[in-house]
Design a protein around this motif. Structure first.
Motif, PDB file in Angstrom:
ATOM      1  N   LEU A  90       0.825  -1.209   0.000  1.00 37.54           N
ATOM      2  CA  LEU A  90       0.000   0.000   0.000  1.00 37.54           C
ATOM      3  C   LEU A  90       0.858   1.257   0.000  1.00 37.54           C
ATOM      4  O   LEU A  90       0.565   2.226  -0.723  1.00 37.54           O
ATOM      5  N   LEU A  91       1.940   1.257   0.772  1.00 36.60           N
ATOM      6  CA  LEU A  91       2.834   2.414   0.773  1.00 36.60           C
ATOM      7  C   LEU A  91       3.474   2.606  -0.601  1.00 36.60           C
ATOM      8  O   LEU A  91       3.620   3.740  -1.085  1.00 36.60           O
ATOM      9  N   ALA A  92       3.855   1.504  -1.234  1.00 36.02           N
ATOM     10  CA  ALA A  92       4.456   1.590  -2.569  1.00 36.02           C
ATOM     11  C   ALA A  92       3.460   2.134  -3.585  1.00 36.02           C
ATOM     12  O   ALA A  92       3.814   2.953  -4.439  1.00 36.02           O
ATOM     13  N   LEU A  93       2.195   1.708  -3.500  1.00 35.55           N
ATOM     14  CA  LEU A  93       1.174   2.213  -4.411  1.00 35.55           C
ATOM     15  C   LEU A  93       0.942   3.706  -4.208  1.00 35.55           C
ATOM     16  O   LEU A  93       0.770   4.459  -5.177  1.00 35.55           O
ATOM     17  N   ILE A  94       0.946   4.143  -2.944  1.00 34.70           N
ATOM     18  CA  ILE A  94       0.774   5.572  -2.652  1.00 34.70           C
ATOM     19  C   ILE A  94       1.961   6.374  -3.199  1.00 34.70           C
ATOM     20  O   ILE A  94       1.794   7.399  -3.867  1.00 34.70           O
ATOM     21  N   PHE A  95       3.162   5.906  -2.893  1.00 36.77           N
ATOM     22  CA  PHE A  95       4.373   6.606  -3.337  1.00 36.77           C
ATOM     23  C   PHE A  95       4.434   6.652  -4.850  1.00 36.77           C
ATOM     24  O   PHE A  95       4.802   7.674  -5.447  1.00 36.77           O
ATOM     25  N   ARG A  96       4.031   5.550  -5.499  1.00 42.74           N
ATOM     26  CA  ARG A  96       4.026   5.478  -6.958  1.00 42.74           C
ATOM     27  C   ARG A  96       3.039   6.485  -7.545  1.00 42.74           C
ATOM     28  O   ARG A  96       3.343   7.158  -8.534  1.00 42.74           O
ATOM     29  N   GLY A  97       1.865   6.606  -6.926  1.00 48.20           N
ATOM     30  CA  GLY A  97       0.869   7.556  -7.404  1.00 48.20           C
ATOM     31  C   GLY A  97       1.344   8.989  -7.287  1.00 48.20           C
ATOM     32  O   GLY A  97       1.151   9.804  -8.214  1.00 48.20           O
ATOM     33  N   MET A 127       5.551  -7.337  -3.467  1.00 48.94           N
ATOM     34  CA  MET A 127       4.808  -7.611  -2.235  1.00 48.94           C
ATOM     35  C   MET A 127       3.504  -8.351  -2.516  1.00 48.94           C
ATOM     36  O   MET A 127       3.075  -9.190  -1.727  1.00 48.94           O
ATOM     37  N   GLN A 128       2.869  -8.060  -3.655  1.00 54.42           N
ATOM     38  CA  GLN A 128       1.681  -8.823  -4.026  1.00 54.42           C
ATOM     39  C   GLN A 128       2.041 -10.287  -4.244  1.00 54.42           C
ATOM     40  O   GLN A 128       1.308 -11.193  -3.823  1.00 54.42           O
ATOM     41  N   GLY A 129       3.162 -10.532  -4.900  1.00 54.48           N
ATOM     42  CA  GLY A 129       3.606 -11.906  -5.106  1.00 54.48           C
ATOM     43  C   GLY A 129       4.001 -12.590  -3.805  1.00 54.48           C
ATOM     44  O   GLY A 129       3.706 -13.778  -3.607  1.00 54.48           O
ATOM     45  N   VAL A 156      11.365 -19.076   0.982  1.00 53.46           N
ATOM     46  CA  VAL A 156      11.906 -19.234  -0.371  1.00 53.46           C
ATOM     47  C   VAL A 156      10.769 -19.272  -1.389  1.00 53.46           C
ATOM     48  O   VAL A 156      10.845 -18.665  -2.463  1.00 53.46           O
ATOM     49  N   PHE A 157       9.690 -19.968  -1.042  1.00 53.83           N
ATOM     50  CA  PHE A 157       8.553 -20.086  -1.960  1.00 53.83           C
ATOM     51  C   PHE A 157       7.888 -18.727  -2.190  1.00 53.83           C
ATOM     52  O   PHE A 157       7.555 -18.381  -3.330  1.00 53.83           O
ATOM     53  N   SER A 158       7.674 -17.952  -1.125  1.00 52.64           N
ATOM     54  CA  SER A 158       7.010 -16.655  -1.289  1.00 52.64           C
ATOM     55  C   SER A 158       7.894 -15.673  -2.060  1.00 52.64           C
ATOM     56  O   SER A 158       7.381 -14.860  -2.850  1.00 52.64           O
ATOM     57  N   VAL A 159       9.204 -15.726  -1.854  1.00 52.79           N
ATOM     58  CA  VAL A 159      10.107 -14.877  -2.637  1.00 52.79           C
ATOM     59  C   VAL A 159      10.052 -15.274  -4.116  1.00 52.79           C
ATOM     60  O   VAL A 159      10.056 -14.416  -5.008  1.00 52.79           O
ATOM     61  N   LEU A 160       9.968 -16.572  -4.379  1.00 52.50           N
ATOM     62  CA  LEU A 160       9.863 -17.057  -5.749  1.00 52.50           C
ATOM     63  C   LEU A 160       8.585 -16.545  -6.414  1.00 52.50           C
ATOM     64  O   LEU A 160       8.615 -16.066  -7.556  1.00 52.50           O
ATOM     65  N   THR A 161       7.462 -16.616  -5.698  1.00 49.37           N
ATOM     66  CA  THR A 161       6.213 -16.102  -6.272  1.00 49.37           C
ATOM     67  C   THR A 161       6.267 -14.586  -6.432  1.00 49.37           C
ATOM     68  O   THR A 161       5.687 -14.037  -7.367  1.00 49.37           O
ATOM     69  N   GLY A 162       6.971 -13.906  -5.519  1.00 44.61           N
ATOM     70  CA  GLY A 162       7.144 -12.461  -5.663  1.00 44.61           C
ATOM     71  C   GLY A 162       7.879 -12.110  -6.942  1.00 44.61           C
ATOM     72  O   GLY A 162       7.466 -11.214  -7.691  1.00 44.61           O
TER      73      GLY A 162
END
Length: 333
Positions: A90-97, A127-129, A156-162
């Motif tokens: 959410l912070l990244a989406l705000i900063f991106r906007g 972060m979504q991944g 490791v799995f969550s980083v891979l999906t990210g």
């Protein structure tokens, strides 16, 4: 109760999938923005999403708000388990906007806002991944509450999906730019999309192989009848979409690569749904168990039946108004 809860599960799944597709390609444009060869190309890339990027995030609000309203137990379990990746997203989406709007209003600080736009896009996608991977590998629940640790989401799995989501969004972004541009920028993205498509398919293959081993229920579902039939059909459908992607790129098509990339995402989303069903929070919290009382589901459904078609209508209208190729000499701002 049974029917309403599953209707609502379908509505939220639709909202999340729509968000992934629509916000996915504009996050992908942000991820690819540093690869623009000059300011004209970068401005053209950003102008391609300027009229619609903020509206795409409506579906994120609908999905999150719907989960809170109709599956409060699932919301109460998922949020503590995924606080860190969700807050960072959410912070990244705000900063991106903020960066998206401010870069058009300054020359001196434009490089800073360009970095912020790229950083916000890639962090949000990653972060979504991460959140997806943490959900797939399972959330520990005890006494109807989250019972895991603070860092359970990081593996490791969550980083891979990210990483898979970052590359996949970049593929969506590249095919969107192919659809919306001409000339040198389009040819540049056609070359990038070919390699991004290959890497995305590689990630899909690795994640698909590892997913059944995240929980015994996943393994039984995919490798015992009738689920084993889907173990053949789903990869076949993904390969067909991949064939459409690469043939479209090789033939210089405008729309076919974008539609094929969307199809790959839809098929992956269906595969995740097959793994999860009938759980909403794997491995132990089902859709029925997490649902709000029947009266609440019915009350919320009345408003949603009106709201969702309205959102679809104005979204479709916005895309229709801003259809066609982007003229590099005419900016949106």
């Amino acid at each position: 109760m049974f029917e309403l809860s599953f209707i609502w599960a379908g509505i939220i799944a639709f909202a999340v999938l729509t968000y992934v597709i629509l916000d996915g390609f504009d996050l992908g444009v942000g991820i690819l923005s540093p690869l623009a060869e000059d300011e004209t190309e970068k401005a053209t890339m950003m102008n391609s999403i300027a009229p619609i990027w903020d509206g795409n995030e409506t579906w994120l609000v609908l999905g999150g708000g719907g989960l809170f309203a109709v599956f409060p137990l699932a919301y109460a379990v998922i949020m503590p388990a995924l606080y860190m990746p969700i807050i960072l997203m959410l912070l990244a989406l705000i900063f991106r906007g903020v960066a998206f709007e401010y870069r058009w209003r300054t020359e001196r600080w434009k490089p800073v806002w360009d970095v912020a736009f790229f950083g916000g896009s890639i962090v949000a996608a990653f972060m979504q991944g991460i959140a997806l991977g943490a959900l797939v590998q399972g959330i520990e629940v005890a006494d109807r509450a989250y019972a895991g640790g603070w860092w359970d989401w990081l593996s490791v799995f969550s980083v891979l999906t990210g990483l898979a989501v970052v590359v996949g969004y970049a593929l969506l972004g590249a095919t969107w730019i192919i659809l919306k541009t001409e000339g040198r920028l389009q040819r540049h993205m056609q070359g990038l999309a070919w390699w991004l498509g290959a890497v995305t398919l590689g990630f899909i293959g690795i994640v698909s192989i590892l997913t059944p081993f995240q929980d015994p229920e996943y393994f039984n579902r995919w490798f015992n009848l009738p689920g084993s039939i889907l173990s053949v059909l789903m990869p076949g459908a993904v390969l067909a979409a991949a064939w459409a992607l690469f043939t479209g790129l090789n033939a210089g098509k405008d729309a076919q690569p974008f539609l094929a990339a969307i199809s790959i995402f839809v098929l992956c989303f269906i595969g995740i749904g097959i793994s999860f069903y009938p759980n909403i929070v794997p491995p132990s919290l089902t859709i029925v168990e997490a649902a709000a009382p029947d009266k609440s589901l019915r009350f919320a459904l009345v408003g949603t039946v009106v709201l969702v078609p309205m959102i679809l209508a104005y979204t479709a209208y916005a895309y229709w108004v801003f259809r066609g190729k982007i003229d590099p000499n005419e900016g949106y701002h």
